[in-house]
Each structure stands twice: as structure tokens, then as C-alpha cells.
Scaffold this motif. Structure first.
Motif, PDB file in Angstrom:
ATOM      1  N   VAL A   1      46.957  42.638  28.985  1.00 17.41           N
ATOM      2  CA  VAL A   1      45.667  42.401  29.630  1.00 17.41           C
ATOM      3  C   VAL A   1      45.687  41.083  30.401  1.00 17.41           C
ATOM      4  CG1 VAL A   1      44.409  41.135  27.810  1.00 17.41           C
ATOM      5  CG2 VAL A   1      43.190  42.736  29.282  1.00 17.41           C
ATOM      6  N   ALA A   2      46.429  40.086  29.919  1.00 11.94           N
ATOM      7  CA  ALA A   2      46.554  38.826  30.664  1.00 11.94           C
ATOM      8  C   ALA A   2      47.244  39.061  32.005  1.00 11.94           C
ATOM      9  CB  ALA A   2      47.308  37.797  29.839  1.00 11.94           C
ATOM     10  N   ALA A   3      48.302  39.869  31.984  1.00 12.25           N
ATOM     11  CA  ALA A   3      49.008  40.175  33.230  1.00 12.25           C
ATOM     12  C   ALA A   3      48.128  40.976  34.185  1.00 12.25           C
ATOM     13  CB  ALA A   3      50.294  40.942  32.921  1.00 12.25           C
ATOM     14  N   GLU A   4      47.399  41.960  33.654  1.00 14.23           N
ATOM     15  CA  GLU A   4      46.534  42.779  34.512  1.00 14.23           C
ATOM     16  C   GLU A   4      45.399  41.944  35.090  1.00 14.23           C
ATOM     17  OE1 GLU A   4      43.950  46.944  34.439  1.00 14.23           O
ATOM     18  OE2 GLU A   4      44.926  46.234  32.614  1.00 14.23           O
ATOM     19  N   ALA A   5      44.839  41.037  34.292  1.00 12.08           N
ATOM     20  CA  ALA A   5      43.758  40.188  34.797  1.00 12.08           C
ATOM     21  C   ALA A   5      44.235  39.338  35.964  1.00 12.08           C
ATOM     22  CB  ALA A   5      43.227  39.297  33.672  1.00 12.08           C
ATOM     23  N   ALA A   6      45.418  38.726  35.825  1.00 14.85           N
ATOM     24  CA  ALA A   6      45.958  37.908  36.909  1.00 14.85           C
ATOM     25  C   ALA A   6      46.188  38.739  38.166  1.00 14.85           C
ATOM     26  CB  ALA A   6      47.255  37.237  36.446  1.00 14.85           C
ATOM     27  N   GLU A   7      46.700  39.951  37.983  1.00 20.23           N
ATOM     28  CA  GLU A   7      46.958  40.821  39.139  1.00 20.23           C
ATOM     29  C   GLU A   7      45.650  41.213  39.823  1.00 20.23           C
ATOM     30  OE1 GLU A   7      49.052  45.141  40.184  1.00 20.23           O
ATOM     31  OE2 GLU A   7      49.157  44.322  38.158  1.00 20.23           O
ATOM     32  N   ARG A   8      44.652  41.591  39.040  1.00 19.05           N
ATOM     33  CA  ARG A   8      43.380  42.029  39.615  1.00 19.05           C
ATOM     34  C   ARG A   8      42.626  40.878  40.284  1.00 19.05           C
ATOM     35  NH1 ARG A   8      41.106  46.510  36.833  1.00 19.05           N
ATOM     36  NH2 ARG A   8      39.196  46.080  38.036  1.00 19.05           N
ATOM     37  N   LEU A   9      42.782  39.675  39.766  1.00 17.57           N
ATOM     38  CA  LEU A   9      42.065  38.524  40.323  1.00 17.57           C
ATOM     39  C   LEU A   9      42.830  37.850  41.466  1.00 17.57           C
ATOM     40  CD1 LEU A   9      40.648  36.897  37.056  1.00 17.57           C
ATOM     41  CD2 LEU A   9      39.461  38.403  38.662  1.00 17.57           C
ATOM     42  N   GLY A  10      44.088  38.222  41.618  1.00 15.17           N
ATOM     43  CA  GLY A  10      44.845  37.724  42.759  1.00 15.17           C
ATOM     44  C   GLY A  10      45.443  36.351  42.596  1.00 15.17           C
ATOM     45  N   ARG A  11      45.529  35.841  41.371  1.00 20.78           N
ATOM     46  CA  ARG A  11      46.188  34.563  41.138  1.00 20.78           C
ATOM     47  C   ARG A  11      46.436  34.404  39.635  1.00 20.78           C
ATOM     48  NH1 ARG A  11      44.058  29.536  42.789  1.00 20.78           N
ATOM     49  NH2 ARG A  11      44.874  28.644  40.856  1.00 20.78           N
TER      50      ARG A  11
END
Length: 317
Positions: free
Chosen positions: A75-85
Motif C-alpha cells: 500500500v505504501a508503494a501504491e500510494a506513492a505511485e497514485r500520488l505521483g511522488r
């Protein structure tokens, strides 16, 4: 310590679909932060995303069960991907509250609390920490509880896990000294979030719901959750080591520190006034189920908490 501006930064708030987590996420969004929230319930997440959509275009609502191995890293990786940074801020807020006497509890109650409030934050921190250290900055906020330093009766699984989270958080700040990564430990007292509706109850469930719901809704014992969220975000911006919320919580921490035996005896006496397990102890009833079996006075006593729960997306409020 220099104040951090979260505008344009990326944050992940666990347990962010309702309650304090949702209010923290909204407060971050108001400051221009890109915000991801995660939780287990898809319908609650959809509601939270609609709320966040009023404040920011850079948001994400991620469904996950953080007690599953590897879920935190994913979920940490997906959050970074979805937020763009990469993530600049992690708020470990997800929790479960289980209310009842020890005689009505089971080992799985302790395991569920530990997995949610200790194991999951550890996994998430270890997932985001390498990137933060490499960039020379970042913030971690761990939402512990007055139930950590103060052994509140009839909340032993919660108390055990929150004490572990507070110890991890304080130790983490020591380990990261000089790295640029700031760690804030938050020690809230009771807050009016409607959490009594989402809690689980064992023993004489309706009677346990009655005392817990009333305590979590009484102004002298609890604080407004929106105000608490603003103070938590300000503490993270300032990089404060620790934030204790509510005068009652501050007093309890001091009493536990200076007179642990006397204060423990007082808490024990208070615990003996609470309901026993009953002849046939119930186990793990939802707050909504327990609420439906209480008398007419209880909804009056919990009215402020119920109102706060409706604002914070708590179930059944």
C-alpha cells in the motif's frame, strides 16, 4: 527544528476512511498536501474519497488489510505511485478498540490488536524509511493513546498494543536522530469521533457499550476530534517529539509517572465498578449491535459522540 510545509508533499494516512484518520487527511489536504488514505472497508473509503475530492485533486483511497503480511509495503508503494511522488509523511492511525473484562477476552483479541497497531506500523515504517533517509527528510506520525502509559481497565488488548506502538515510536525517533526524518508520537485521550460505534464489545456487551460510549462522548473527558486533528498536523509540521492531547490525559500521564502504585490501585478500583463478564459472556459484538440493546438513557449520554461520528463517517452513527 525547522517547520515543514506539507504543501505539494505526499502523505499516507492509515485508517483514513473515518474517525480521526479522515479528519487528519482532510486537514492535510487543506494545507495543499497530496493525500492517500487506506482502510479495509470499500464503501467507507468511497465516502472518504468524496470528502477529500472537495479539497484536493491529488488523492487516493486504497483498500487493504494491513494485518496481512506484505500489505504495508504494497500500500505504501501504491500510494506513492497514485500520488505521483515518494511519500513524505506517514501517519500510522489505524486501530481497533476491544472493550471488555479480561475474563471475556481471547488470545485472538490481543493478536488482532497487535497486528493492527504494532506489526502494521513497523512494516509501513520499514517500507518508507529507506527513501526518506536517502532524500534526507520525511515525517512519521504514530497515533498511540493514553491507553499506552495508563493501563485503562477493560481495554487490555488496546492498551497492550498502544503501549507497544508508543515504545516503537519513541525508540524510532532516537534511532533516526540526525537523519532528517522526524518522528512524532501522539498520545490522545478520549476524542469525540464516534469510535464507540466502531468498537467491539465482550462480556456484558450492552453495559460495556454504555460506559465506554458515555465516556467517549462527555466533553469533560473527551475532546473535539477536529481540533485534535489540527493539533496533530501542526505537531508534525513542527517536528515535535510528542503530543499529549486533552488535560485529562496529561494529568493521567503525570499521575502514572509520579505515583504508579497509587494510581494503579485507583484504576483497579474503577475497574471493579465496571461490568463483569456475566454468566454467559458474549464475545466481540459490534458497537452497533450492542447499542441496539441499551436503554433509553444511553443515546442521550452518547449524543455528542454520535453526532461527531456522523461527521467522521463512523458506522451506524
Amino acid at each position: 527544528m525547522q517547520r515543514v510545509d506539507f504543501a505539494g508533499k505526499a502523505a499516507l494516512v492509515t485508517g483514513g476512511s473515518r474517525g480521526l484518520g479522515l479528519l487528519i487527511a482532510e486537514e492535510l489536504a487543506r494545507r495543499g498536501c497530496r493525500v492517500a488514505v487506506c482502510a479495509r472497508d470499500g464503501s467507507e473509503l468511497a465516502f472518504a474519497e468524496r470528502r477529500l475530492a472537495r479539497l484536493t485533486d491529488r488523492r487516493a483511497a486504497l483498500e487493504c488489510d494491513l494485518t496481512q503480511p506484505g500489505a504495508g509495503r504494497a500500500v505504501a508503494a501504491e500510494a506513492a505511485e497514485r500520488l505521483g511522488r515518494p511519500l513524505d509523511l506517514l501517519v500510522n492511525n489505524a486501530g481497533v478498540i476491544q472493550v471488555g473484562p479480561l475474563a471475556a477476552l481471547e488470545q485472538d483479541d490481543f493478536r488482532r490488536s497487535w497486528d493492527t497497531m504494532v506489526a502494521a506500523p513497523v512494516e509501513l515504517v520499514l517500507a518508507v524509511l529507506p527513501g526518506m533517509r536517502e532524500r534526507g527528510g520525511g515525517s512519521v506520525v504514530n497515533i498511540a493513546s493514553i491507553g499506552g502509559p495508563v493501563p485503562a481497565p477493560h481495554l487490555l488488548p488496546y492498551v497492550t498494543a498502544k503501549a507497544g506502538l508508543a515504545a516503537f515510536s519513541r525508540g524510532l525517533r532516537v534511532e533516526l536522530a540526525g537523519s532528517g526524518v522526524r518522528v512524532t508520537t501522539v498520545v490522545p485521550g478520549l476524542m469525540r469521533t464516534g469510535s464507540h460505534r466502531a468498537a467491539r464489545f465482550s462480556g456484558q456487551a450492552p453495559r460495556e457499550y454504555a460506559w465506554f460510549g458515555a465516556a467517549a462522548s462527555t466533553p469533560l473527558l473527551s475532546t473535539d476530534a477536529g481540533r485534535a486533528a489540527r493539533r496533530i498536523v501542526r505537531a508534525a509540521e513542527a517536528g515535535r517529539a510528542e503530543l499529549v492531547l486533552t488535560p485529562a490525559a496529561k494529568l493521567a500521564v503525570r499521575l502514572q509517572g509520579v505515583a504508579p502504585a497509587t494510581f494503579g490501585a485507583l484504576l483497579g478500583a474503577a475497574g471493579r465498578l465496571l461490568p463483569g463478564p456475566g454468566r454467559v459472556a458474549e464475545h466481540d459484538l459490534s458497537g452497533q449491535a450492542a447499542a441496539g440493546r441499551t436503554g433509553r438513557l444511553v443515546p442521550v449520554l452518547t449524543a455528542l459522540g454520535d453526532r461527531a461520528g456522523r461527521n467522521a463517517n463512523e458506522p451506524g452513527s
